[in-house]
Design an enzyme around this catalytic site. Sequence first.
Site, PDB file in Angstrom:
ATOM      1  N   ASP A 184       7.524   1.010  -8.047  1.00 11.63           N
ATOM      2  CA  ASP A 184       7.177   0.852  -6.632  1.00 11.63           C
ATOM      3  C   ASP A 184       7.850  -0.436  -6.161  1.00 11.63           C
ATOM      4  O   ASP A 184       8.093  -1.358  -6.945  1.00 11.63           O
ATOM      5  CB  ASP A 184       5.658   0.833  -6.445  1.00 11.63           C
ATOM      6  CG  ASP A 184       5.255   1.161  -5.002  1.00 11.63           C
ATOM      7  OD1 ASP A 184       6.153   1.244  -4.121  1.00 11.63           O
ATOM      8  OD2 ASP A 184       4.049   1.329  -4.738  1.00 11.63           O
ATOM      9  N   TYR A 200       3.561  -1.970  -0.848  1.00 10.63           N
ATOM     10  CA  TYR A 200       2.117  -1.735  -0.805  1.00 10.63           C
ATOM     11  C   TYR A 200       1.336  -2.873  -1.452  1.00 10.63           C
ATOM     12  O   TYR A 200       0.283  -3.285  -0.957  1.00 10.63           O
ATOM     13  CB  TYR A 200       1.822  -0.416  -1.518  1.00 10.63           C
ATOM     14  CG  TYR A 200       0.375  -0.027  -1.512  1.00 10.63           C
ATOM     15  CD1 TYR A 200      -0.276   0.285  -0.328  1.00 10.63           C
ATOM     16  CD2 TYR A 200      -0.344   0.051  -2.697  1.00 10.63           C
ATOM     17  CE1 TYR A 200      -1.604   0.662  -0.326  1.00 10.63           C
ATOM     18  CE2 TYR A 200      -1.666   0.427  -2.708  1.00 10.63           C
ATOM     19  CZ  TYR A 200      -2.289   0.725  -1.513  1.00 10.63           C
ATOM     20  OH  TYR A 200      -3.602   1.106  -1.521  1.00 10.63           O
ATOM     21  N   ASP A 227       0.928   9.444  -8.710  1.00 12.22           N
ATOM     22  CA  ASP A 227       0.605   8.317  -9.597  1.00 12.22           C
ATOM     23  C   ASP A 227      -0.728   7.761  -9.138  1.00 12.22           C
ATOM     24  O   ASP A 227      -1.091   7.912  -7.970  1.00 12.22           O
ATOM     25  CB  ASP A 227       1.647   7.191  -9.496  1.00 12.22           C
ATOM     26  CG  ASP A 227       1.376   6.300  -8.298  1.00 12.22           C
ATOM     27  OD1 ASP A 227       1.754   6.680  -7.175  1.00 12.22           O
ATOM     28  OD2 ASP A 227       0.722   5.246  -8.471  1.00 12.22           O
TER      29      ASP A 227
HETATM   30  N1  PRF Z   1       3.472   2.475  -0.120  1.00 10.48           N
HETATM   31  C1  PRF Z   1       3.929   2.055  -1.351  1.00 10.48           C
HETATM   32  N2  PRF Z   1       3.207   2.233  -2.470  1.00 10.48           N
HETATM   33  C2  PRF Z   1       1.993   2.834  -2.365  1.00 10.48           C
HETATM   34  C3  PRF Z   1       1.477   3.284  -1.125  1.00 10.48           C
HETATM   35  C4  PRF Z   1       2.249   3.099   0.069  1.00 10.48           C
HETATM   36  O1  PRF Z   1       1.890   3.464   1.193  1.00 10.48           O
HETATM   37  C5  PRF Z   1       0.204   3.838  -1.400  1.00 10.48           C
HETATM   38  C6  PRF Z   1      -0.743   4.403  -0.431  1.00 10.48           C
HETATM   39  N3  PRF Z   1      -1.552   5.393  -0.967  1.00 10.48           N
HETATM   40  C7  PRF Z   1       0.004   3.717  -2.789  1.00 10.48           C
HETATM   41  N4  PRF Z   1       1.089   3.110  -3.343  1.00 10.48           N
HETATM   42  N5  PRF Z   1       5.113   1.448  -1.426  1.00 10.48           N
END
Ligand code: PRF
Length: 372
Positions: A93, A97, A266
């Site tokens: 990721d 977030y 995930d």
């Molecule tokens: N953006 C990113 N990772 C995430 C989310 C998001 O909106 C979420 C929302 N459920 C979980 N992980 N980059």
Amino acid sequence: MDKSFILNKTSPRSSARRGQLLTAHGQVETPVFCPVGSQATVKTLTPEDLKSVNVNMILSNTYHLYLRPGIPVVKEMGGLHKFMNWDGVILTDSGGYQIFSLANLRKLDEGGVSFRSHIDGSTRYITPEDAVSFQQDLGSDIAMVLDECPHSEASENEVLAAMERTHQWAKRCLAAHTLKSQHLFAIVQGGLSPVLRQQSAEYLASLDFPGYALGGLSLGEPKDITFETVRHTLRFLPENKPRYLMGVGAPEDLLEGVSCGVDIFDCVLPTRVARNGAFFSRLGRLNIRNASFATQKGPVDPECNCYTCRNYSAAYLHHLFRCEEILAYRLATIHNIAFLSNLMQEVRTSIEKDCFEEFKGDFLTRYQPTNE
Ligand code: PRF
């Protein structure tokens, strides 16, 4: 690595899909659930443990690794796969977030986002180009664009602004991305607004990413709204590209997501609740701390064939949890990851045999969801 996905078939009576994700570290059968290893470890498990329950793809977090040990350290160690001794698939990721959920004093501008580290309070600034460069240095197989995930109480104007910023950042991430062996996925935002979700999906689809994630969901909204939004959004994304629903991992939600046409999931849920003593079973979550397990000779889940259930009584696991012994967390984590891995294997087989809807119906008849 130009092609990232083969779509083998779509279910005749739902939108469930059977496919294969193609990456530099092998092929992943979809639909798939990805355990989370934010700090370059799926808590308590070794890579051998993961392989023994047929996991071949995990998620890690750029935000965590950027703060500690630092991206240059992981790069110096030969990349994230070598660093953590994992030769399977890694999805990272972007940090978008996590900056919004973990860091303090966030400030956004067109260029990027500044925030205070949740570890030492130091001030940091990350641009979309940084997020791409960090993930290229980590060497993950799938990287995510930097996005802005608005909080669940955000106004319509805030959701619109976050979506527009996410679009601009996605374009910049794509321009900065040069690592041929890595796929860069876009993230659709737009809150719970059907109009904005359509706009976001159509805009990002026009940029032709190799895969698409649905962000900004599972933030506490009612489940029927989550999946209505998923179903609606997926209509505006290309059929032949993988779709990833971020942060969803309860068994009943995986089945609903699959029936909407999601390929990748995930969530920290199975590993996190394991460390609280919650064991998944076909009847729902069982809490091993419950007194009813104190002298149970058989396994906690009699229908499970995982290492934990084959070798340890519920009474022993109950004892380990009551004493807060470290082995407790590992044995529970093995069970929950095995449970989801087996569930997704059954999902894939049922899609192949055109009986996914029956499988889902039978599962939900017995499974008692936990409300959190
Ligand atoms: N953006 C990113 N990772 C995430 C989310 C998001 O909106 C979420 C929302 N459920 C979980 N992980 N980059």
